[in-house]
Design an enzyme around this catalytic site. Structure first.
Site, short mmCIF file in Angstrom:
data_model
loop_
_atom_site.label_atom_id
_atom_site.label_comp_id
_atom_site.label_asym_id
_atom_site.label_seq_id
_atom_site.Cartn_x
_atom_site.Cartn_y
_atom_site.Cartn_z
N SER A 1 2.35 -8.19 129.36
CA SER A 1 2.37 -8.95 130.61
C SER A 1 1.72 -10.32 130.42
CB SER A 1 1.69 -8.13 131.71
OG SER A 1 1.96 -8.65 132.98
N ASP B 1 11.43 -3.53 136.49
CA ASP B 1 10.31 -4.47 136.43
C ASP B 1 10.80 -5.85 136.80
OD1 ASP B 1 8.13 -6.07 135.80
OD2 ASP B 1 8.04 -5.49 133.69
N HIS C 1 6.79 -1.75 135.27
CA HIS C 1 5.84 -2.68 134.67
C HIS C 1 4.52 -1.95 134.40
CE1 HIS C 1 4.31 -6.69 133.77
NE2 HIS C 1 3.18 -6.32 134.36
#
Length: 288
Positions: free
Chosen positions: A133, A227, A257
């Site tokens: 991320s 996601d 995610h």
């Protein structure tokens, strides 16, 4: 109010999905230490696998540049070290909004420089960069630094569901805008905490997807089907290929995610860590 919210958010999000002590058992040693940073020493953990260590990986944790840390990503780094056979360094870089952009980038650069010097002294195989991320964003920036001569050239960049394009819109942003763990609204909130100067939204140290990708090291890019960030990773993989970079891209069906953080009870998390660890092992052996 904001300070109270952040304190509780960070406490909750730095909780590991599996006990740290048990995660450490398959390793030779986990060392708590400090590494030099531009604002002073940074807390960090160094994960050392059994056997001959080959290569070293800088792992940069996710959390929207706002939360997560040494505990939330402890087990992830344990597994990566065991599968890759490399040393893994997890730094506790500065977080927004107290330390907005480019604090995290500067800390990541300092940690990679320190790790590269340590690796050159003790282990063959060079260094790699990895992250999930927000950490994937930082890892991509460090890989581009290597090409530009601003830092060590990584043997591999391992990016798990990275954020790469700033405010540019992608279809998955809308398809999975609500109800899939990470929402479009929370993405905007994280961005506003990290990017506090309007001109920084287009800074190449924040939007690595918009930069020249020629000459970058090989990449492994992992995304989750459900996601909002899925299309960013997929588009970056395609752009890297067009620039002549070797890419392994994998999208895990039905995954959300941050699924890596729940590897202890999500098979896709374990599979994604095996995939990344094996790619790192192969890259380090090729360089040794």
């Amino acid at each position: 109010m904001q300070e109270h919210f952040l304190r509780h958010l960070r406490k909750a999000m730095d909780t590991p999905s599996f006990p740290c002590a048990l995660s450490s058992l398959p390793l030779r040693r986990v060392i708590s230490l400090f590494v030099p940073g531009p604002a002073g020493p940074m807390p960090a953990r160094l994960f050392l696998p059994h056997g001959r260590v080959r290569g070293a990986v800088l792992y940069l944790h996710g959390g929207g540049f706002v939360h997560c840390g040494l505990n939330s990503h402890h087990g992830i780094c344990c597994r990566l070290a065991r599968v890759s056979g490399a040393a893994v360094l997890l730094p506790d870089y500065r977080l927004a909004p107290e330390h907005p952009f480019p604090a995290a980038v500067e800390d990541a650069r300092a940690a990679l420089a320190w790790l590269a010097a340590l690796s050159a002294r003790y282990w063959d195989g060079g260094v790699g960069v990895a992250g999930d991320s927000a950490g994937g964003n930082l890892a991509a920036v460090l890989a581009q630094d290597g090409v530009a001569g601003r830092g060590p050239m990584p043997a591999l960049q391992l990016l798990y569901y990275p954020t790469l394009y700033g405010r540019q819109e992608f279809p998955s942003h809308q398809t999975y805008a609500r109800g899939y763990f990470l929402s479009r609204r929370s993405m905007a909130w994280y961005g506003a905490q990290y990017i506090q100067d309007e001109q920084h939204w287009d800074d190449p140290r924040f939007v690595p997807g918009m930069n020249d990708l020629t000459g970058l090291p090989p990449a492994v890019i992992v995304t989750a089907q459900c996601d909002p960030l899925r299309d960013e990773g997929a588009f970056y993989a395609q752009a890297l290929r067009h620039a002549g970079v070797r890419v392994l891209y994998r999208c895990y069906p039905g995954a959300l995610h941050a699924f890596l953080n729940f590897y202890a009870f999500m098979p896709h998390g374990k599979a994604a860590l095996r995939l990344g660890g094996r790619a790192l092992r192969k890259a380090f052996h090729a360089q040794a």
